[in-house]
Design an enzyme around this catalytic site. Structure first.
Site, mmCIF file in Angstrom:
data_model
loop_
_atom_site.group_PDB
_atom_site.id
_atom_site.type_symbol
_atom_site.label_atom_id
_atom_site.label_comp_id
_atom_site.label_asym_id
_atom_site.label_seq_id
_atom_site.Cartn_x
_atom_site.Cartn_y
_atom_site.Cartn_z
ATOM 1 N N ARG A 1 43.194 31.775 48.880
ATOM 2 C CA ARG A 1 43.404 32.778 47.834
ATOM 3 C C ARG A 1 44.880 33.115 47.672
ATOM 4 N NH1 ARG A 1 39.604 37.437 49.758
ATOM 5 N NH2 ARG A 1 40.308 38.494 47.859
ATOM 6 N N ARG B 1 39.419 43.681 56.945
ATOM 7 C CA ARG B 1 38.465 44.122 55.928
ATOM 8 C C ARG B 1 37.171 43.326 55.999
ATOM 9 N NH1 ARG B 1 40.012 43.786 49.616
ATOM 10 N NH2 ARG B 1 39.386 41.606 49.904
ATOM 11 N N ARG C 1 32.307 40.938 54.104
ATOM 12 C CA ARG C 1 32.516 40.101 52.923
ATOM 13 C C ARG C 1 32.773 38.662 53.353
ATOM 14 N NH1 ARG C 1 36.536 42.799 48.607
ATOM 15 N NH2 ARG C 1 36.614 40.587 48.070
ATOM 16 N N LYS D 1 45.992 47.459 45.855
ATOM 17 C CA LYS D 1 45.817 47.821 44.446
ATOM 18 C C LYS D 1 44.730 48.868 44.260
ATOM 19 C CE LYS D 1 44.960 43.630 43.037
ATOM 20 N NZ LYS D 1 45.075 42.893 44.316
ATOM 21 N N ARG E 1 45.769 37.532 35.855
ATOM 22 C CA ARG E 1 46.259 36.785 37.011
ATOM 23 C C ARG E 1 47.040 35.545 36.604
ATOM 24 N NH1 ARG E 1 41.269 36.878 41.405
ATOM 25 N NH2 ARG E 1 41.223 39.142 41.699
#
Length: 218
Positions: A146, A129, A135, A14, A90
């Site tokens: 998630r 990532r 992260r 996105k 969402r």
């Protein structure tokens, strides 16, 4: 004005596609992820609360987000080309809240574009990532939580936006530019409406078709 909801699971691309759309069309961008990370980085109370939900792989409560998005949206003024909503809504209640917020300003969502990517690829992207960025929420266990939240709570948005006549799906696997081209084709399809006007030439008893590109989205 063309407000776009760009939709997809974490890691679907996105942010990448949003950046390219901003460059091409001049859209503004509201990324809930960027907004929340900024709050977390600055150690605000909102940031601390949000971090707790994120670390557990849960969605941020609506009441923490809708007001923030409205403030950011209003900060763009009245004459912008449109806004990309990245990471929001969402859930169906969030979609309804966004629709109501925009309606209060005489605006609306022009399209919802879904970037569809299989879960196996999403896990690979997010784990990578996490290794690059450090992260804490990009570990395999949290990623699977998630994705489970996404499928059980946010996937029904596709059906909701389909009923609204705004749903579009794009294959999110493969070349980034090919994906971008597919997204642009969707946006261009509603940016302009072909209107044919018959005009009579003053000096000839004939008619001529004139093609006009007219903005049809407010």
């Amino acid at each position: 004005m063309k407000n776009i909801v760009i939709f997809g699971a974490p890691g679907s691309g996105k942010g990448t596609q949003s950046d390219k759309l901003i460059e091409k069309y001049g859209f503004k961008h509201i990324s809930t992820g960027d907004v929340l990370r900024d709050q977390i980085k600055r150690g605000t109370e909102l940031g601390k609360t949000a971090k707790g939900f994120i670390d557990e792989g849960k969605l941020i409560p609506d009441e923490l987000m809708v007001g923030i998005l409205a403030d950011v949206y209003d900060s763009f003024g009245k004459d912008h080309e449109g806004v990309i909503f990245d990471g929001f809504p969402r859930t169906i209640p969030q979609a309804e809240a966004l629709k109501a917020m925009l309606a209060e300003r005489g605006h609306k969502v022009a399209a919802m574009v879904e970037l569809h990517v299989p879960d196996e690829e999403l896990v690979k992207r997010l784990v990578l990532r996490g290794k690059v960025s450090g992260r804490s929420d990009d570990n395999e266990e949290t990623i699977k939580k998630r994705l489970n939240v996404y499928h059980t709570q946010t996937q029904p948005l596709c059906d909701w936006y389909n009923k609204e006549g705004l749903f579009h799906s794009v294959d999110g696997l493969g070349d980034i530019d090919r994906i971008f081209g597919d997204v642009c084709e969707i946006i261009d399809s509603f940016t302009c409406q072909l209107v044919y006007l018959s005009t009579r030439q003053l000096n000839k008893n004939k008619t001529q078709d004139i093609q006009i590109c007219q903005n049809q989205i407010s």
